[in-house]
Design a protein around this motif. Sequence first.
Motif, PDB file in Angstrom:
ATOM      1  N   VAL A  78       0.687  -1.233   0.068  1.00  0.00           N
ATOM      2  CA  VAL A  78       0.117   0.070   0.061  1.00  0.00           C
ATOM      3  C   VAL A  78       1.035   1.247  -0.010  1.00  0.00           C
ATOM      4  CG1 VAL A  78      -1.617   1.429   1.433  1.00  0.00           C
ATOM      5  CG2 VAL A  78      -1.956  -1.141   0.972  1.00  0.00           C
ATOM      6  N   GLY A  79       1.868   1.134   0.812  1.00  0.00           N
ATOM      7  CA  GLY A  79       2.901   2.390   0.766  1.00  0.00           C
ATOM      8  C   GLY A  79       3.523   2.764  -0.367  1.00  0.00           C
ATOM      9  N   TYR A  80       3.747   1.556  -1.101  1.00  0.00           N
ATOM     10  CA  TYR A  80       4.454   1.611  -2.451  1.00  0.00           C
ATOM     11  C   TYR A  80       3.379   2.254  -3.461  1.00  0.00           C
ATOM     12  CZ  TYR A  80       5.834  -0.071  -7.106  1.00  0.00           C
ATOM     13  OH  TYR A  80       6.224  -0.113  -8.419  1.00  0.00           O
ATOM     14  N   ILE A  81       2.204   1.802  -3.738  1.00  0.00           N
ATOM     15  CA  ILE A  81       1.065   2.235  -4.491  1.00  0.00           C
ATOM     16  C   ILE A  81       0.885   3.669  -3.982  1.00  0.00           C
ATOM     17  CG2 ILE A  81      -1.452   2.081  -5.014  1.00  0.00           C
ATOM     18  CD1 ILE A  81      -0.974  -0.946  -4.448  1.00  0.00           C
ATOM     19  N   GLU A  82       0.843   3.978  -2.866  1.00  0.00           N
ATOM     20  CA  GLU A  82       0.324   5.424  -2.309  1.00  0.00           C
ATOM     21  C   GLU A  82       1.407   6.562  -2.798  1.00  0.00           C
ATOM     22  OE1 GLU A  82      -1.845   6.932  -0.414  1.00  0.00           O
ATOM     23  OE2 GLU A  82      -3.172   5.491  -0.120  1.00  0.00           O
ATOM     24  N   GLN A  83       2.648   5.877  -3.394  1.00  0.00           N
ATOM     25  CA  GLN A  83       3.586   6.949  -3.969  1.00  0.00           C
ATOM     26  C   GLN A  83       3.060   7.489  -5.224  1.00  0.00           C
ATOM     27  OE1 GLN A  83       7.456   5.429  -4.684  1.00  0.00           O
ATOM     28  NE2 GLN A  83       7.471   4.019  -3.085  1.00  0.00           N
ATOM     29  N   GLY A  84       2.119   6.932  -5.713  1.00  0.00           N
ATOM     30  CA  GLY A  84       1.369   7.495  -6.955  1.00  0.00           C
ATOM     31  C   GLY A  84      -0.022   8.319  -6.618  1.00  0.00           C
ATOM     32  N   GLU A  85       0.052   8.562  -5.215  1.00  0.00           N
ATOM     33  CA  GLU A  85      -1.033   9.454  -4.922  1.00  0.00           C
ATOM     34  C   GLU A  85      -2.483   8.910  -5.167  1.00  0.00           C
ATOM     35  OE1 GLU A  85      -0.219  11.548  -2.864  1.00  0.00           O
ATOM     36  OE2 GLU A  85       1.891  12.058  -3.463  1.00  0.00           O
ATOM     37  N   SER A  88      -8.425   7.726  -3.693  1.00  0.00           N
ATOM     38  CA  SER A  88      -9.774   7.246  -3.250  1.00  0.00           C
ATOM     39  C   SER A  88      -9.691   5.659  -3.058  1.00  0.00           C
ATOM     40  CB  SER A  88     -10.984   7.575  -4.085  1.00  0.00           C
ATOM     41  OG  SER A  88     -10.897   6.708  -5.238  1.00  0.00           O
ATOM     42  N   MET A  89     -10.615   5.219  -2.097  1.00  0.00           N
ATOM     43  CA  MET A  89     -10.364   3.804  -2.125  1.00  0.00           C
ATOM     44  C   MET A  89     -10.922   2.914  -3.398  1.00  0.00           C
ATOM     45  SD  MET A  89     -10.026   0.890  -0.336  1.00  0.00           S
ATOM     46  CE  MET A  89     -10.001   1.900   1.334  1.00  0.00           C
ATOM     47  N   LYS A  90     -11.848   3.648  -4.003  1.00  0.00           N
ATOM     48  CA  LYS A  90     -12.267   3.134  -5.376  1.00  0.00           C
ATOM     49  C   LYS A  90     -11.015   3.057  -6.252  1.00  0.00           C
ATOM     50  CE  LYS A  90     -15.435   3.720  -9.301  1.00  0.00           C
ATOM     51  NZ  LYS A  90     -16.475   4.602  -9.739  1.00  0.00           N
ATOM     52  N   ALA A  91     -10.199   4.128  -6.448  1.00  0.00           N
ATOM     53  CA  ALA A  91      -8.972   4.094  -7.164  1.00  0.00           C
ATOM     54  C   ALA A  91      -7.995   3.275  -6.860  1.00  0.00           C
ATOM     55  CB  ALA A  91      -8.494   5.663  -7.390  1.00  0.00           C
ATOM     56  N   PHE A  92      -7.941   3.196  -5.459  1.00  0.00           N
ATOM     57  CA  PHE A  92      -6.899   2.161  -5.095  1.00  0.00           C
ATOM     58  C   PHE A  92      -7.265   0.761  -5.546  1.00  0.00           C
ATOM     59  CE2 PHE A  92      -5.883  -1.056  -1.626  1.00  0.00           C
ATOM     60  CZ  PHE A  92      -4.631  -0.993  -1.709  1.00  0.00           C
ATOM     61  N   ARG A 233      13.315  11.180  -0.963  1.00  0.00           N
ATOM     62  CA  ARG A 233      12.103  11.699  -0.343  1.00  0.00           C
ATOM     63  C   ARG A 233      11.587  10.930   0.708  1.00  0.00           C
ATOM     64  NH1 ARG A 233       9.753   9.492  -4.782  1.00  0.00           N
ATOM     65  NH2 ARG A 233       7.850   8.785  -4.712  1.00  0.00           N
ATOM     66  N   ILE A 234      10.628  11.478   1.750  1.00  0.00           N
ATOM     67  CA  ILE A 234      10.148  10.485   2.901  1.00  0.00           C
ATOM     68  C   ILE A 234       8.788  10.924   2.959  1.00  0.00           C
ATOM     69  CG2 ILE A 234      10.193  10.291   5.181  1.00  0.00           C
ATOM     70  CD1 ILE A 234      13.137  11.437   5.532  1.00  0.00           C
ATOM     71  N   ASN A 235       8.005   9.894   3.198  1.00  0.00           N
ATOM     72  CA  ASN A 235       6.410  10.012   3.325  1.00  0.00           C
ATOM     73  C   ASN A 235       6.399   9.398   4.696  1.00  0.00           C
ATOM     74  OD1 ASN A 235       5.838  10.780   0.833  1.00  0.00           O
ATOM     75  ND2 ASN A 235       5.272   8.730   0.034  1.00  0.00           N
TER      76      ASN A 235
END
Length: 359
Positions: A78-85, A88-92, A233-235
């Motif tokens: 999930v953290g890896y996917i979240e790099q792509g901003e 929404s849950m649907k988009a995820f 960078r750091i998230n």
Amino acid sequence: MLLLEETSGIPLTKEIAIKYSPVVEMVASLHALSAPELHPNRSRWTKSTLASMDTDLRDELLFFSDHTMNWAFIMDLVGYIEQGEVTSMKAFLAHLANMSDVDFCYGIFSGLVPRRTLAHSITSTDHLLEQNSEIFRYYVPEKFARYILDNLEEYRHRLVSVLDWYWHEHFADIWNTIGVSEISALATERKLLELDGPAQYIENCHEQVHVDRTGIRVGRQLELFYRNDEIKRINVIITSFLTPHFMINCIDGCLTIFKGVTFGQATAEIPPEIELFLKAIGSPMKLKILAELNVSPKTTKELADILQVAPSSISVHLRAMRDADLVYPQRMKNEVYYNLLYENYQAHLSFLEHLLDTP
């Protein structure tokens, strides 16, 4: 990667983004459900949630808990996917369902196996495991990796299904309850970053984190070290379900820290985020903009053309929506598209809906 529970003052010159995510919070809650005895502050919630689930869902959650180190590797994915901003849950869920096999394995194996290696050997499980034996001995359990590689299509389908099921049957209502508190906690964390400075803030994320001139060091039982030249960078993604545990990973130069936060007791005070929300929706034009973004992401110019108003007027409205964390700008080539953060919108509405409820 999961770790169980002296300030250096060394400058840290990395871009730090502090975020919250309904997806991360949902998976963190699954981590808590997988080991209730290790989350005593959530004991009442874990007990009631597990009791409310039907047998099929509990069995699926147990399956993924057993195959992902209590959801720790899904947190890395999930953290890896979240790099792509993902906004929404649907988009995820759509992104997760449509990832290539190589990209999916790269994320779920915590970025430890190079993409090129996966691309060449993903259909030859024995060869891949042998070629990366150290990784699968010390970081990713070989039994877990072998099952995924041998059952990729089925595994990903089951993962998407169980997350979609859990979100709609259980966690969407939880997010609507805690979403505004999470947004408020985000503002607090950003103030702490401003006051403490990057190095001190990162060290304060957990007692096992230490920053020095060479990089960021983590751990007692298992020590991890991320060199400064590895980190672009750091998230920092906050979550109320992870405490007392701590998770961290670095994929493609992005160091992701999942920081546990605790919300204060509910009070009669109205969070400042609600005022920003009301300003962000407080005119017919703002609502029209939100309705358009709910259909699909759009640029300022596209919104101006559709709604037949000046782009400068649209920009003012979008600024108010950004202040309220209702939209997110995403650059694609030479254009900036605005995405609706739907779950945040729902969380604010839920707060208002229950504002006048009798205690």
